[in-house]
Enzyme design. Structure first.
Site, PDB file in Angstrom:
ATOM      1  N   GLY A 166       0.999  -1.300  -0.032  1.00  0.00           N
ATOM      2  CA  GLY A 166       0.116   0.085  -0.242  1.00  0.00           C
ATOM      3  C   GLY A 166       0.883   1.368  -0.004  1.00  0.00           C
ATOM      4  O   GLY A 166       1.893   1.215  -0.457  1.00  0.00           O
TER       5      GLY A 166
ATOM      6  N   ALA B 113       3.699  -2.895   6.762  1.00  0.00           N
ATOM      7  CA  ALA B 113       3.154  -1.799   6.661  1.00  0.00           C
ATOM      8  C   ALA B 113       1.540  -2.271   6.115  1.00  0.00           C
ATOM      9  O   ALA B 113       1.578  -2.336   4.890  1.00  0.00           O
ATOM     10  CB  ALA B 113       3.598  -0.964   5.853  1.00  0.00           C
TER      11      ALA B 113
ATOM     12  N   HIS C 108       2.312  26.849 -20.996  1.00  0.00           N
ATOM     13  CA  HIS C 108       2.857  25.830 -21.679  1.00  0.00           C
ATOM     14  C   HIS C 108       4.345  25.990 -21.704  1.00  0.00           C
ATOM     15  O   HIS C 108       4.939  27.093 -21.652  1.00  0.00           O
ATOM     16  CB  HIS C 108       2.505  26.136 -23.418  1.00  0.00           C
TER      17      HIS C 108
HETATM   18  P1  NAD Z   1      -2.676   0.670   3.233  1.00  0.00           P
HETATM   19  O1  NAD Z   1      -3.863   0.242   3.567  1.00  0.00           O
HETATM   20  O2  NAD Z   1      -2.313   1.886   2.108  1.00  0.00           O
HETATM   21  O3  NAD Z   1      -2.016  -0.657   2.399  1.00  0.00           O
HETATM   22  C1  NAD Z   1      -1.693  -1.818   3.215  1.00  0.00           C
HETATM   23  C2  NAD Z   1      -1.638  -2.974   2.319  1.00  0.00           C
HETATM   24  O4  NAD Z   1      -1.128  -4.259   3.025  1.00  0.00           O
HETATM   25  C3  NAD Z   1      -2.673  -3.217   1.259  1.00  0.00           C
HETATM   26  O5  NAD Z   1      -2.146  -3.430   0.108  1.00  0.00           O
HETATM   27  C4  NAD Z   1      -3.216  -4.563   1.972  1.00  0.00           C
HETATM   28  O6  NAD Z   1      -3.828  -5.204   0.832  1.00  0.00           O
HETATM   29  C5  NAD Z   1      -1.876  -5.262   2.420  1.00  0.00           C
HETATM   30  N1  NAD Z   1      -2.110  -6.087   3.436  1.00  0.00           N
HETATM   31  C6  NAD Z   1      -2.984  -6.119   4.591  1.00  0.00           C
HETATM   32  N2  NAD Z   1      -2.594  -7.393   5.326  1.00  0.00           N
HETATM   33  C7  NAD Z   1      -1.577  -7.930   4.700  1.00  0.00           C
HETATM   34  C8  NAD Z   1      -0.994  -9.264   4.714  1.00  0.00           C
HETATM   35  N3  NAD Z   1      -1.235  -9.787   6.084  1.00  0.00           N
HETATM   36  N4  NAD Z   1       0.018  -9.591   4.163  1.00  0.00           N
HETATM   37  C9  NAD Z   1       0.190  -8.864   3.157  1.00  0.00           C
HETATM   38  N5  NAD Z   1      -0.149  -7.905   2.810  1.00  0.00           N
HETATM   39  C10 NAD Z   1      -1.218  -7.320   3.564  1.00  0.00           C
HETATM   40  O7  NAD Z   1      -1.915   1.022   4.577  1.00  0.00           O
HETATM   41  P2  NAD Z   1      -0.272   1.530   4.956  1.00  0.00           P
HETATM   42  O8  NAD Z   1       0.624   1.617   3.657  1.00  0.00           O
HETATM   43  O9  NAD Z   1      -0.297   0.719   6.236  1.00  0.00           O
HETATM   44  O10 NAD Z   1      -0.619   3.043   5.154  1.00  0.00           O
HETATM   45  C11 NAD Z   1      -1.744   3.311   6.275  1.00  0.00           C
HETATM   46  C12 NAD Z   1      -2.520   4.642   5.921  1.00  0.00           C
HETATM   47  O11 NAD Z   1      -1.577   5.849   6.225  1.00  0.00           O
HETATM   48  C13 NAD Z   1      -2.599   4.633   4.419  1.00  0.00           C
HETATM   49  O12 NAD Z   1      -4.123   4.005   4.130  1.00  0.00           O
HETATM   50  C14 NAD Z   1      -3.019   6.133   4.281  1.00  0.00           C
HETATM   51  O13 NAD Z   1      -4.409   6.583   4.636  1.00  0.00           O
HETATM   52  C15 NAD Z   1      -2.130   6.662   5.218  1.00  0.00           C
HETATM   53  N6  NAD Z   1      -0.909   6.974   4.558  1.00  0.00           N
HETATM   54  C16 NAD Z   1      -0.798   7.998   3.271  1.00  0.00           C
HETATM   55  C17 NAD Z   1       0.404   8.380   2.693  1.00  0.00           C
HETATM   56  C18 NAD Z   1       0.173   9.199   1.520  1.00  0.00           C
HETATM   57  O14 NAD Z   1      -0.888  10.154   1.440  1.00  0.00           O
HETATM   58  N7  NAD Z   1       1.142   9.658   0.681  1.00  0.00           N
HETATM   59  C19 NAD Z   1       1.470   7.603   2.750  1.00  0.00           C
HETATM   60  C20 NAD Z   1       1.447   6.640   3.752  1.00  0.00           C
HETATM   61  C21 NAD Z   1       0.514   6.464   4.834  1.00  0.00           C
END
Ligand code: NAD
Ligand code: FAD
Length: 483
Positions: A189, A275, A450
């Site tokens: 993610g 994460a 542009h």
């Molecule tokens: P996320 O929800 O973005 O991603 C988590 C990922 O882990 C998902 O793709 C999910 O399918 C996967 N996952 C879940 N359980 C798993 C497992 N057991 N094994 C393998 N994969 C698994 O969460 P995140 O990356 O932890 O970030 C948390 C939140 O923080 C984000 O949802 C967002 O709201 C915020 N965030 C935002 C930004 C940004 O705006 N650029 C950056 C970092 C975090």
């Protein structure tokens, strides 16, 4: 009650000094409400400033410089391999967050917002206790209203929640203790891809394991595809539809066992970053002593005005629901303060931008094609590939796409998705277009400088409008022939 504890009577107490909390406190003070801000950490700024948005973007900037220096050879500029001074990088990152935290302290001082350091617990719907530490005494606060802005924390996976320097969450990954040779990232993610990109650029061999069948689940696949291709070149491996079934600490690292079609049965890593999402900080703060309702995911339930079911308590930011993004928290902070000042304010925004700060960046707002399909909503799409963008070519980064989703009847812009460098900056125009109820023609007749990447939004809209005009001309021709 502990004898000797001071009690303060205030109009408003804001619990949590993250982007939601400090924005709410500053706006409330500006509107004449006597406000105190309670924050458990030594400095205000929350997760966003100290262990989220800002430090990660500082490290991503360093990663971008490293990657750009590698690609420059393609246009005849050669750099030596970058030499990494991890201590200097860490102190620069720390300097950025320290300066910003100082800025928040300064703004609170000039607005007359008192910052109380300590952990707050609700005693009931009118009182809370602040547990101090060596540097700040415990105290009690009697409030007319409270804004809950306690944020969120990383989700821990069972079997991957033991104490080890080798097992990282986003906070320890951002502290950049060292650059591990082999890093496993569990979760494809936001955090997994951003932090994976940082460590890959710094020299780690990165493997990503994602449980679902694609990176960034929920995001339109045509936006994710160019990123997935780029990351395939930077990461050692990306295992989709794969789970880590066990993690075992050994002398030479952490051994992960995998279950998934392409993954090996097990592999050893120097460090593992988990994460897999975040959970709201709604527990352990005495909400059971109030009337605040918490849903099955732990989010405080709020209405459009950020009011909870307790008439004295409002909630904003990560603790109040998805998406857990700093700019949502800030907007809600403004709304909550204005509601308490008697203004007719509401968190009724049509579009909340989302940006993944990878290379290329992925950004979207409003409706996505995935949402439209799932909800049976009729949308038409116009896409503009960046291979046709002059500015993208001059940046030597022609990989990208701008997609405009619109109502085929009215041409009203409903959603925009962008993948490419600086997509996160470009999405701002799309958010404004959606908020203002813009139609394609508005984007077409607006003059875009542009050569810029912003032109791609105008180009995609122009292509869509031309297509609609051709369709209308053909229909008119047919009608004429029939007559
Ligand atoms: P996320 O929800 O973005 O991603 C988590 C990922 O882990 C998902 O793709 C999910 O399918 C996967 N996952 C879940 N359980 C798993 C497992 N057991 N094994 C393998 N994969 C698994 O969460 P995140 O990356 O932890 O970030 C948390 C939140 O923080 C984000 O949802 C967002 O709201 C915020 N965030 C935002 C930004 C940004 O705006 N650029 C950056 C970092 C975090
Ligand atoms: P927080 O920032 O979590 O702040 C809550 C504050 O409340 C904390 O300071 C905490 O110490 C305090 N607190 C908690 N309980 C108590 C208590 N009982 N008493 C007193 N104080 C308390 N979002 C983006 O929009 N863009 C990004 O680029 C981005 N990158 C991120 C990168 C990472 C690695 C992470 C982890 C998150 C990222 N986010 C990003 C998400 C963003 O950090 C959050 O959405 C945002 O911080 C939420 O703000 P908030 O005010 O709700 O809570």
């Amino acid at each position: 009650m502990v004898i000797g504890e001071m009690t303060q009577d205030v109009d408003l107490v804001v619990v949590g000094g993250g982007p939601g909390g400090y924005t709410a406190a500053l706006r409330a003070a500006e509107l004449g409400i006597k406000t105190v801000l309670v924050e458990a950490m030594p400095k205000p700024g929350g997760v966003c400033l100290h262990m989220g948005c800002i430090p990660s973007k500082a490290l991503l900037h360093a990663a971008e410089v490293i990657e750009t220096s590698k690609h420059a050879a393609s246009f005849g500029v050669h750099f030596e391999a970058p030499k990494l001074d991890v201590d200097a990088l860490r102190s620069w990152k720390q300097g950025v967050t320290d300066k910003l935290a100082q800025g928040i302290v300064g703004m609170c001082k000039s607005a007359g917002v008192e910052i109380i350091r300590g952990r707050a617990t609700f005693q009931d719907s009118r009182n809370l206790r602040v547990e101090g530490d060596n540097e700040s005494p415990s105290s009690r606060i009697k409030f007319k209203h409270a804004i809950l802005a306690t944020g969120s924390r990383p989700v821990k996976l069972r079997g991957m929640d033991f104490e080890s320097d080798r097992l990282l969450d986003s906070t320890s990954a951002l502290s950049l203790a060292d650059v591990p040779k082999k890093l496993l990232v569990v979760g494809g993610g936001y955090i997994g891809l951003e932090m994976g990109s940082v460590y890959a650029a710094l020299g780690s061999e990165v493997t990503v394991v994602e449980m679902t069948d694609g990176l960034l689940p929920g995001v339109d696949r045509d936006l994710v595809r160019p990123l997935a291709t780029a990351l395939a070149g930077k990461f050692k491996a990306i295992y989709l539809s794969t789970k880590v079934t066990a993690l075992k600490e050994e002398k030479n690292g952490l051994t992960a066992s995998f279950e998934g079609k392409d993954a090996p049965a097990s592999e050893n890593f120097d460090k593992v970053l988990v994460a897999v999402g975040r959970r709201p900080n709604s527990d352990g703060i005495g909400l059971e002593n109030t009337q605040v309702t918490v849903d099955a995911h732990g989010f405080a339930v709020v209405d459009e005005q950020c009011r909870t079911s307790d008439k004295r308590i409002l909630a904003i930011g990560d603790v109040s629901g998805q998406p857990m993004l700093a700019h949502r928290a800030m907007r809600q902070g403004m709304v909550a303060a204005e509601v308490l000042a008697g203004r007719s304010s509401a968190f009724d925004n049509r579009a909340i931008p989302a940006v993944v700060f990878t290379e290329p960046e992925v950004a979207w707002c409003g409706i996505t094609e995935t949402d439209a399909k799932a909800g049976g909503i009729e949308v038409a799409a116009a896409k503009f590939p960046w291979s046709a963008s002059g500015r993208a070519m001059t940046l030597a980064e022609p990989v990208g796409q701008t997609k405009v989703l619109f109502d085929p009847q009215t041409t009203r812009v409903l959603g925009v998705g962008i993948v490419g460098p600086r997509a996160g900056d470009l999405i701002a125009e799309a958010v404004l277009a959606i908020e203002m109820g813009a139609v394609l023609e508005d984007l077409v007749v607006t003059i875009h400088a542009h050569p810029t990447l912003a032109e791609t939004l105008m180009e995609a809209s122009t292509a869509a409008l031309s297509r609609l005009e051709r369709q209308a001309a053909r229909a008119a021709e047919k009608e004429k022939t029939r007559a």
